[in-house]
Design a protein around this motif. Structure first.
Motif, PDB file in Angstrom:
ATOM      1  N   THR A 147      33.860  30.017  30.562  1.00  0.00           N
ATOM      2  CA  THR A 147      32.975  30.098  31.965  1.00  0.00           C
ATOM      3  C   THR A 147      33.657  31.171  32.729  1.00  0.00           C
ATOM      4  O   THR A 147      35.120  31.113  32.977  1.00  0.00           O
ATOM      5  N   VAL A 148      33.013  31.829  33.444  1.00  0.00           N
ATOM      6  CA  VAL A 148      33.528  33.028  34.508  1.00  0.00           C
ATOM      7  C   VAL A 148      32.986  32.538  35.855  1.00  0.00           C
ATOM      8  O   VAL A 148      31.683  32.049  36.005  1.00  0.00           O
ATOM      9  N   TYR A 149      33.666  32.821  36.990  1.00  0.00           N
ATOM     10  CA  TYR A 149      33.108  32.432  38.335  1.00  0.00           C
ATOM     11  C   TYR A 149      33.387  33.829  39.023  1.00  0.00           C
ATOM     12  O   TYR A 149      34.369  34.595  39.006  1.00  0.00           O
ATOM     13  N   ASN A 150      32.411  33.730  39.898  1.00  0.00           N
ATOM     14  CA  ASN A 150      32.350  34.858  41.268  1.00  0.00           C
ATOM     15  C   ASN A 150      32.587  36.131  40.754  1.00  0.00           C
ATOM     16  O   ASN A 150      33.730  36.770  40.705  1.00  0.00           O
ATOM     17  N   LYS A 151      31.461  36.754  40.670  1.00  0.00           N
ATOM     18  CA  LYS A 151      31.486  38.178  40.313  1.00  0.00           C
ATOM     19  C   LYS A 151      32.057  38.910  41.673  1.00  0.00           C
ATOM     20  O   LYS A 151      31.486  38.587  42.774  1.00  0.00           O
ATOM     21  N   LYS A 152      32.782  40.080  41.350  1.00  0.00           N
ATOM     22  CA  LYS A 152      33.272  40.786  42.511  1.00  0.00           C
ATOM     23  C   LYS A 152      32.045  41.372  43.306  1.00  0.00           C
ATOM     24  O   LYS A 152      31.149  41.420  42.970  1.00  0.00           O
TER      25      LYS A 152
END
Length: 232
Positions: A147-152
């Motif tokens: 899981t990856v969170y919050n694109k820059k």
């Protein structure tokens, strides 16, 4: 020399961007395969995968949650790795997302957690603005979730990000599972050696048989392995 119309320039520009993205993705996958292919340390492998994933899609934080299931118990989290490029508290994968992934076993993108109808009533970590979850699957079984969170720059993840993460997960799942099995085998080997040493110590503590005229005396020791209650 007559210049091509602007529409052709637009088509060429899009094609050039697509090819550049494809080259970048191949580079990410090639470097990732090199970085994790020779390791058998689960934590090291997971941290490498997370960090490379964050860089590849421009995310602020990522986790890998490994899950274990059997016929007696429901899926449960038993290993978790996390990395962040922005600091702050670690985000946590909710039971609702874990359940969704177990049922669907496919990538999931959430651009508005609080307003997503699929997860109505779920309490999200306050800092989560967007996320992508992709399954780690071995022979049809879910072994974990990347899981990856919050694109820059406060934009949403796009389809290319989701697709690349799915490829990373597919490439990494077997390597993670192999490392986990290797560590379990090492732990089992250590336990067997400890049981062997305990049995040897126990044998040295047994009493010497007395010599009594007219009697034949014998004794035997039965070790109880990993549970208590050796018998003499």
């Amino acid at each position: 020399m007559e210049e091509p119309p602007s529409s052709e320039f637009a088509v060429l520009e899009r094609e050039n961007q697509r090819l550049q993205r494809a080259v970048e993705e191949l580079s990410v996958l090639n470097h990732l395969a090199r970085a994790i292919g020779g390791s058998l340390d689960t934590s090291e492998i997971m941290n490498t995968i997370i960090n490379r994933s964050l860089k590849a899609v421009g995310a602020q934080q990522g986790t890998i949650t490994l899950v274990k299931s059997d016929h007696q118990t429901a899926n449960k989290t038993f290993v978790r790795g996390m990395a962040s490029s922005a600091g702050g508290d670690a985000f946590h994968l909710t039971e609702a997302l874990l359940g969704w992934m177990q049922l669907n076993k496919k990538p999931l993108a959430v651009s508005d957690p609080a307003g997503d109808e699929r997860f109505r009533g779920i309490a999200w970590d306050a800092g989560i603005q967007s996320m992508v979850c992709v399954p780690l699957i071995i022979k049809g079984d879910l072994i974990g979730i990347l899981t990856v969170y919050n694109k820059k720059n406060h934009v949403s993840f796009d389809h290319d990000d989701e697709r690349l993460l799915a490829i990373i997960a597919s490439q990494s799942a077997q390597i993670i599972d192999n490392a986990r099995l290797f560590e379990e085998e090492k732990a089992l080997t250590r336990m067997r050696e400890q049981v062997r040493l305990a049995a040897e110590v126990q044998r040295h503590l047994l009493p010497e048989l007395p010599a009594i005229d007219g009697y034949d005396i014998a004794g035997t020791s039965v070790a109880a392995q990993v549970i208590g209650g050796d018998y003499f």
